[in-house]
Design a protein around this motif. Structure first.
Motif, mmCIF file in Angstrom:
data_model
loop_
_atom_site.group_PDB
_atom_site.id
_atom_site.type_symbol
_atom_site.label_atom_id
_atom_site.label_comp_id
_atom_site.label_asym_id
_atom_site.label_seq_id
_atom_site.Cartn_x
_atom_site.Cartn_y
_atom_site.Cartn_z
ATOM 1 N N HIS A 1 -1.925 2.103 3.405
ATOM 2 C CA HIS A 1 -2.152 0.652 3.479
ATOM 3 C C HIS A 1 -3.648 0.342 3.437
ATOM 4 O O HIS A 1 -4.083 -0.577 2.728
ATOM 5 C CB HIS A 1 -1.532 0.104 4.766
ATOM 6 C CG HIS A 1 -1.725 -1.366 4.934
ATOM 7 N ND1 HIS A 1 -0.904 -2.299 4.344
ATOM 8 C CD2 HIS A 1 -2.656 -2.070 5.626
ATOM 9 C CE1 HIS A 1 -1.320 -3.518 4.654
ATOM 10 N NE2 HIS A 1 -2.381 -3.402 5.442
ATOM 11 N N ILE A 2 -4.445 1.100 4.188
ATOM 12 C CA ILE A 2 -5.898 0.893 4.202
ATOM 13 C C ILE A 2 -6.482 1.104 2.807
ATOM 14 O O ILE A 2 -7.400 0.391 2.381
ATOM 15 C CB ILE A 2 -6.553 1.839 5.221
ATOM 16 C CG1 ILE A 2 -6.164 1.430 6.655
ATOM 17 C CG2 ILE A 2 -8.080 1.847 5.073
ATOM 18 C CD1 ILE A 2 -6.556 2.438 7.713
ATOM 19 N N LEU A 3 -5.929 2.056 2.071
ATOM 20 C CA LEU A 3 -6.407 2.364 0.717
ATOM 21 C C LEU A 3 -5.835 1.409 -0.336
ATOM 22 O O LEU A 3 -6.166 1.517 -1.515
ATOM 23 C CB LEU A 3 -6.054 3.808 0.358
ATOM 24 C CG LEU A 3 -6.757 4.893 1.188
ATOM 25 C CD1 LEU A 3 -6.143 6.253 0.913
ATOM 26 C CD2 LEU A 3 -8.256 4.908 0.896
ATOM 27 N N GLY A 4 -4.983 0.485 0.104
ATOM 28 C CA GLY A 4 -4.405 -0.471 -0.835
ATOM 29 C C GLY A 4 -3.308 0.102 -1.701
ATOM 30 O O GLY A 4 -2.987 -0.448 -2.765
ATOM 31 N N LYS A 5 -2.698 1.206 -1.255
ATOM 32 C CA LYS A 5 -1.635 1.859 -2.020
ATOM 33 C C LYS A 5 -0.273 1.416 -1.469
ATOM 34 O O LYS A 5 0.357 2.098 -0.683
ATOM 35 C CB LYS A 5 -1.774 3.384 -1.941
ATOM 36 C CG LYS A 5 -3.126 3.915 -2.396
ATOM 37 C CD LYS A 5 -3.349 3.659 -3.881
ATOM 38 C CE LYS A 5 -4.666 4.262 -4.351
ATOM 39 N NZ LYS A 5 -4.901 4.019 -5.796
ATOM 40 N N PHE A 6 0.167 0.236 -1.888
ATOM 41 C CA PHE A 6 1.435 -0.304 -1.399
ATOM 42 C C PHE A 6 2.569 0.180 -2.295
ATOM 43 O O PHE A 6 2.604 -0.143 -3.482
ATOM 44 C CB PHE A 6 1.395 -1.835 -1.386
ATOM 45 C CG PHE A 6 0.280 -2.410 -0.550
ATOM 46 C CD1 PHE A 6 0.338 -2.354 0.833
ATOM 47 C CD2 PHE A 6 -0.825 -2.991 -1.145
ATOM 48 C CE1 PHE A 6 -0.687 -2.881 1.606
ATOM 49 C CE2 PHE A 6 -1.854 -3.523 -0.381
ATOM 50 C CZ PHE A 6 -1.782 -3.461 1.000
#
Length: 236
Positions: free
Chosen positions: A49-54
């Motif tokens: 989530h922090i890395l924007g990998k949804f």
């Protein structure tokens, strides 16, 4: 107020690393050993989530039903999807999509273990999390609005754990950062991290020996975090 730092003192070990990374534009995530041992899947999901990998199913918050839920339902959800697990909260709000609970937000009054006291109309936003199989932009705002319309409030505050976050969500919700970071510590034994409030001195223990010395003599270790940022929302 943070005392003058000794860079070699265990109290500031994780904080110093965090701030050195911040100075060169790197976000450092600090993971405690027990989190990796007991909540590895949750840690991995939070990192994604922090890395924007949804990789979850995207749903619109407007399609969710917001309502209050029972403590048992809230606690089961938090144990599955929040890194800190269940809590003791007075207000438990759930978001449902097709009758499935997908997000939980909880509120409590002042907590003495966090240095707060009860004040009428002052609430702590205690927990917020979503089922990591869903990506629900805007759901936190809708749940907060539900609380604000139903309950009398003068102020809502919450804490961002600097090990994981800079508090971006709170800023999006209109909160303002207040005060300087406050460091916290836990006692550790057999890979279990125990809040210091649960190991306070007992009345029958020696008054001339500090709590920390007593617990260290019992085989506990101490681990410090990177501090919390306090965020406040006022009802002006």
């Amino acid at each position: 107020k943070l005392k003058e730092r000794n860079v070699y003192h265990p109290e500031f070990y994780h904080l110093n690393k965090l701030e050195m990374c911040e100075k060169i534009g790197i976000q450092l995530i600090t993971i405690f050993e027990d989190e990796w041992i007991y909540k590895k899947e949750l840690v991995k999901r939070r990192l994604k989530h922090i890395l924007g990998k949804f990789d979850g199913i995207k749903i619109f918050s407007r399609n969710c039903e917001i309502k209050e839920i029972e403590s048992s339902e809230k606690n089961n959800f938090l144990d599955l999807y929040h890194i800190q697990g269940k809590d003791n909260s007075l207000v438990k709000i759930g978001a449902f999509y097709n009758n499935e609970l997908v997000s939980v937000m909880t509120f409590s009054s002042g907590n003495i273990s966090k240095g707060s006291i009860y004040k009428e109309g002052v609430w702590e936003l205690n927990r917020f999390c979503s089922n990591y199989n869903f990506h629900i932009p805007g759901i936190a705002s809708r749940m907060l609005d539900f609380f604000k319309k139903k309950y009398n409030w003068i102020e809502i505050y919450s804490y961002a754990d600097r090990r994981w976050s800079k508090g971006n969500l709170y800023e999006q919700l209109g909160f303002k950062v207040q005060g300087k970071p406050r460091l916290n510590y836990w006692y550790v034994k057999n890979y279990e991290r125990i809040h210091r409030f649960n190991l306070r001195k007992k009345p029958d223990e020696p008054k001339n020996i500090s709590e920390r010395i007593l617990r260290l003599s019992e085989g506990y270790l101490i681990v410090w975090d990177c501090g919390n940022l306090k965020f406040v929302l006022k009802n002006n």
